[in-house]
Design a protein around this motif. Structure first.
Motif, PDB file in Angstrom:
ATOM      1  N   HIS A  28       0.835  -1.204   0.000  1.00 58.38           N
ATOM      2  CA  HIS A  28       0.000   0.000   0.000  1.00 58.38           C
ATOM      3  C   HIS A  28       0.869   1.253   0.000  1.00 58.38           C
ATOM      4  O   HIS A  28       1.157   1.836   1.037  1.00 58.38           O
ATOM      5  CB  HIS A  28      -0.926  -0.002   1.218  1.00 58.38           C
ATOM      6  CG  HIS A  28      -1.819  -1.197   1.265  1.00 58.38           C
ATOM      7  ND1 HIS A  28      -2.834  -1.386   0.375  1.00 58.38           N
ATOM      8  CD2 HIS A  28      -1.829  -2.274   2.073  1.00 58.38           C
ATOM      9  CE1 HIS A  28      -3.442  -2.523   0.636  1.00 58.38           C
ATOM     10  NE2 HIS A  28      -2.846  -3.091   1.668  1.00 58.38           N
ATOM     11  N   HIS A  29       1.324   1.635  -1.175  1.00 56.21           N
ATOM     12  CA  HIS A  29       2.162   2.819  -1.294  1.00 56.21           C
ATOM     13  C   HIS A  29       1.377   4.029  -1.762  1.00 56.21           C
ATOM     14  O   HIS A  29       1.919   5.104  -1.871  1.00 56.21           O
ATOM     15  CB  HIS A  29       3.325   2.559  -2.267  1.00 56.21           C
ATOM     16  CG  HIS A  29       4.287   1.544  -1.765  1.00 56.21           C
ATOM     17  ND1 HIS A  29       5.122   1.768  -0.698  1.00 56.21           N
ATOM     18  CD2 HIS A  29       4.553   0.289  -2.175  1.00 56.21           C
ATOM     19  CE1 HIS A  29       5.853   0.702  -0.475  1.00 56.21           C
ATOM     20  NE2 HIS A  29       5.522  -0.225  -1.363  1.00 56.21           N
ATOM     21  N   GLY A  30       0.117   3.859  -2.091  1.00 55.60           N
ATOM     22  CA  GLY A  30      -0.696   4.955  -2.581  1.00 55.60           C
ATOM     23  C   GLY A  30      -0.658   5.030  -4.089  1.00 55.60           C
ATOM     24  O   GLY A  30       0.029   4.259  -4.763  1.00 55.60           O
ATOM     25  N   PRO A  31      -1.400   5.970  -4.650  1.00 57.75           N
ATOM     26  CA  PRO A  31      -1.442   6.082  -6.111  1.00 57.75           C
ATOM     27  C   PRO A  31      -0.114   6.596  -6.662  1.00 57.75           C
ATOM     28  O   PRO A  31       0.583   7.382  -6.029  1.00 57.75           O
ATOM     29  CB  PRO A  31      -2.557   7.095  -6.358  1.00 57.75           C
ATOM     30  CG  PRO A  31      -2.649   7.881  -5.101  1.00 57.75           C
ATOM     31  CD  PRO A  31      -2.267   6.936  -3.985  1.00 57.75           C
ATOM     32  N   VAL A  32       0.212   6.146  -7.842  1.00 57.53           N
ATOM     33  CA  VAL A  32       1.440   6.564  -8.498  1.00 57.53           C
ATOM     34  C   VAL A  32       1.167   7.848  -9.268  1.00 57.53           C
ATOM     35  O   VAL A  32       0.223   7.920 -10.049  1.00 57.53           O
ATOM     36  CB  VAL A  32       1.939   5.461  -9.454  1.00 57.53           C
ATOM     37  CG1 VAL A  32       3.158   5.927 -10.208  1.00 57.53           C
ATOM     38  CG2 VAL A  32       2.222   4.198  -8.678  1.00 57.53           C
ATOM     39  N   GLU A  33       1.978   8.854  -9.020  1.00 54.37           N
ATOM     40  CA  GLU A  33       1.817  10.134  -9.712  1.00 54.37           C
ATOM     41  C   GLU A  33       3.037  10.358 -10.598  1.00 54.37           C
ATOM     42  O   GLU A  33       4.169  10.156 -10.169  1.00 54.37           O
ATOM     43  CB  GLU A  33       1.701  11.276  -8.714  1.00 54.37           C
ATOM     44  CG  GLU A  33       0.454  11.204  -7.851  1.00 54.37           C
ATOM     45  CD  GLU A  33       0.376  12.359  -6.873  1.00 54.37           C
ATOM     46  OE1 GLU A  33       1.030  13.396  -7.112  1.00 54.37           O
ATOM     47  OE2 GLU A  33      -0.331  12.219  -5.875  1.00 54.37           O
ATOM     48  N   THR A  34       2.779  10.774 -11.825  1.00 50.36           N
ATOM     49  CA  THR A  34       3.873  11.102 -12.729  1.00 50.36           C
ATOM     50  C   THR A  34       3.935  12.609 -12.908  1.00 50.36           C
ATOM     51  O   THR A  34       2.914  13.291 -12.886  1.00 50.36           O
ATOM     52  CB  THR A  34       3.686  10.425 -14.097  1.00 50.36           C
ATOM     53  OG1 THR A  34       2.443  10.836 -14.642  1.00 50.36           O
ATOM     54  CG2 THR A  34       3.708   8.913 -13.958  1.00 50.36           C
ATOM     55  N   LYS A  35       5.130  13.113 -13.065  1.00 47.00           N
ATOM     56  CA  LYS A  35       5.329  14.544 -13.248  1.00 47.00           C
ATOM     57  C   LYS A  35       6.126  14.775 -14.510  1.00 47.00           C
ATOM     58  O   LYS A  35       7.058  14.042 -14.816  1.00 47.00           O
ATOM     59  CB  LYS A  35       6.071  15.137 -12.049  1.00 47.00           C
ATOM     60  CG  LYS A  35       5.310  15.006 -10.759  1.00 47.00           C
ATOM     61  CD  LYS A  35       6.106  15.575  -9.613  1.00 47.00           C
ATOM     62  CE  LYS A  35       5.344  15.399  -8.315  1.00 47.00           C
ATOM     63  NZ  LYS A  35       6.116  15.858  -7.168  1.00 47.00           N
TER      64      LYS A  35
END
Length: 59
Positions: A28-35
């Motif tokens: 459970h690392h959370g949602p993956v966000e790309t920048k």
């Protein structure tokens, strides 16, 4: 089955993510966000091409 004809798999390296049911908290690392990192690649690529052309023209 002949003696010594079995396969032993080595454990994964330390810190390598695994699908271990005994450790569900690591999943459970959370949602993956790309920048976006900008257009630095294209600027560098154009600069390299210009540099090569200038060096070719000078030498």
């Amino acid at each position: 089955m002949a003696p010594g004809s079995y396969y032993v798999q080595a454990p994964p390296p330390a810190g390598y993510p695994t699908r271990d049911a005994l450790n569900p908290a690591s999943a459970h690392h959370g949602p993956v966000e790309t920048k976006s990192k900008g257009d630095g690649f294209w600027k560098g690529c154009c600069a390299a091409l210009c540099c090569c052309c200038l060096l070719d023209a000078c030498f």
